[in-house]
Design a protein around this motif. Sequence first.
Motif, mmCIF file in Angstrom:
data_model
loop_
_atom_site.group_PDB
_atom_site.id
_atom_site.type_symbol
_atom_site.label_atom_id
_atom_site.label_comp_id
_atom_site.label_asym_id
_atom_site.label_seq_id
_atom_site.Cartn_x
_atom_site.Cartn_y
_atom_site.Cartn_z
ATOM 1 N N ARG A 30 -76.468 46.303 78.078
ATOM 2 C CA ARG A 30 -75.487 46.163 77.010
ATOM 3 C C ARG A 30 -74.380 45.194 77.406
ATOM 4 N NH1 ARG A 30 -74.508 52.609 75.622
ATOM 5 N NH2 ARG A 30 -76.725 53.152 75.261
ATOM 6 N N GLY A 31 -73.898 44.456 76.423
ATOM 7 C CA GLY A 31 -72.777 43.558 76.628
ATOM 8 C C GLY A 31 -71.450 44.278 76.500
ATOM 9 N N GLU A 32 -70.364 43.525 76.583
ATOM 10 C CA GLU A 32 -69.033 44.127 76.505
ATOM 11 C C GLU A 32 -68.778 44.778 75.158
ATOM 12 O OE1 GLU A 32 -66.055 41.348 77.596
ATOM 13 O OE2 GLU A 32 -66.783 41.100 79.657
ATOM 14 N N ASP A 33 -69.525 44.358 74.126
ATOM 15 C CA ASP A 33 -69.361 44.956 72.798
ATOM 16 C C ASP A 33 -70.193 46.220 72.631
ATOM 17 O OD1 ASP A 33 -71.894 43.884 72.759
ATOM 18 O OD2 ASP A 33 -71.590 42.625 70.981
ATOM 19 N N GLY A 34 -70.913 46.610 73.703
ATOM 20 C CA GLY A 34 -71.726 47.809 73.647
ATOM 21 C C GLY A 34 -73.096 47.602 73.033
ATOM 22 N N GLN A 35 -73.403 46.395 72.608
ATOM 23 C CA GLN A 35 -74.685 46.100 71.984
ATOM 24 C C GLN A 35 -75.661 45.510 73.003
ATOM 25 O OE1 GLN A 35 -75.319 47.008 68.720
ATOM 26 N NE2 GLN A 35 -73.309 47.968 69.078
#
Length: 523
Positions: A359-364
């Motif tokens: 996951r990226g920093e945006d949680g996606q």
Amino acid sequence: MDTPVAPPPERFNFARHLLELNAGREGRTALIDDQGTLTYVQLGDQVRRFSAALTALGLRREERVLLLMHDSSDWVVAFLGALHAGVVPVAVNTLLTAQDYAYMMSNSRAQAALVSAALLPTLQTALDKLTAQGGHEVKHIIASRSTNALPDGVHHFTTLVGSHAPAAEAADTHGDEPAFWLYSSGSTGAPKGTVHTQANLYWTAELYGRNVLGLREDDVVFSAAKLFFAYGLGNALSFPLSVGASVVLMAERPTPQACFKRFTELKPTVFYGAPTGYGGMLASADLPKRNQVALRLCSSAGEALPQDIGQRWTDHFGVEIIDGIGSTEMLHVFLSNRPGDVRYGTTGKPVPGYEIELRGEDGQPVADGEIGDLYIKGPSAALMYWNNRGKSRDTFQGDWTKAGDKYTRDADGYCTYAGRNDDMLKVSGIYVSPFEVEATLVQHPAVLEAAVIGKTDADGLTKTKAFVVLKAGAQATDTELQAFVKEKLAPYKYPRFIEFLPELPKTATGKIQRFRLREREAG
């Protein structure tokens, strides 16, 4: 093809499960340690006797007992005997300090301590510290492998086991019931008591030990990683004993020479190690020849295995190293290469039964090739960190567990390690907090400031390096500071390299910029 794994029954006791699995293997050797062997029938008898002994001492269901012992058959009997009785063993690292054990006994409210006789003085120092601070709850001390008279009130493990009839029945535990603890280090603060269930041992043994490693009854397994590690606990206890294999246990440190002695004399077919150990063995002039060993498979975890080490090992011995990653929180390996499908330099694919997300920093989820934070879903996740709701919520997020590691995944689904989310370092497969080492260095009267980072050596392995600023007019050598840290902390935490600087790089607000030091080290 992977064999589907049925869940264990709701009422489940892992020790009882193992004893039932091996009921027909009475004459087969289960354990080989430095003092002899135990057959499966002897192991079952001792486990039931120790279970009865704990109950006779007044220990009750879910009460904790500290397990501070060197690897031996006694360790296995103590761990399984506690599970059999429904008592919770708290398995701890034998390389720590008395202060560490004092904290763990206090934090777990341990009612008894199971200890190797060689570690009894350290345990006593820890108890003395607790007494001075107001007391402790340890009512019984049970010492293993003592060759001398024990202090008054300390039970001898062998005598205690022999003086009780085997327990007729195991505790009627639930599969989700707390069964044992392992302590997990964090980047800051005290160690976290990671609470695992009776069923978690079953899941890792079936999903990884049986389905990925393919362990067999005719295997002889040997783990350089000790039983107090989550990795070693699976390697040398739950995995092999679930298939009726034989286990080589070694109390001493896993030096190349100690491992070679077992390779050539006891002929293990499966070996589990960490990259630092494999590198040290390959560099040794005493490395056995291929025809001197019986290895058919090797496993690595604890830190990323450099491609060169894996390839050189395979070239020499003709066997693969199955590199994987696990964690204390997930109990064992959940992402791994597979026998016959090894890509050195990667950590492979998810173990069947587990799912991962990057996951990226945006949680996606991130796209293939991009770095993402690793999350795992699987049946062996711990229940919680004891008395630490904040960190529990941060790590155990519904079905998912946050690993704290960063990874990339290629188009074929193979994952490659890309670093930690925090500043934690893994040295020889053991987490080291740079903050703890820094805080110790600045206690030296000559040290003004210190910053610790990881330094990659020629084999691609991580070692600790400290950058030190001395006080005006003060002097100190790197050898002196290394010895100072060894006296204060567990010896494996000392900085392997020290560089003296006139000042450390800092932000405008005075925070040390470790990334500048990492850039300096990278050249």
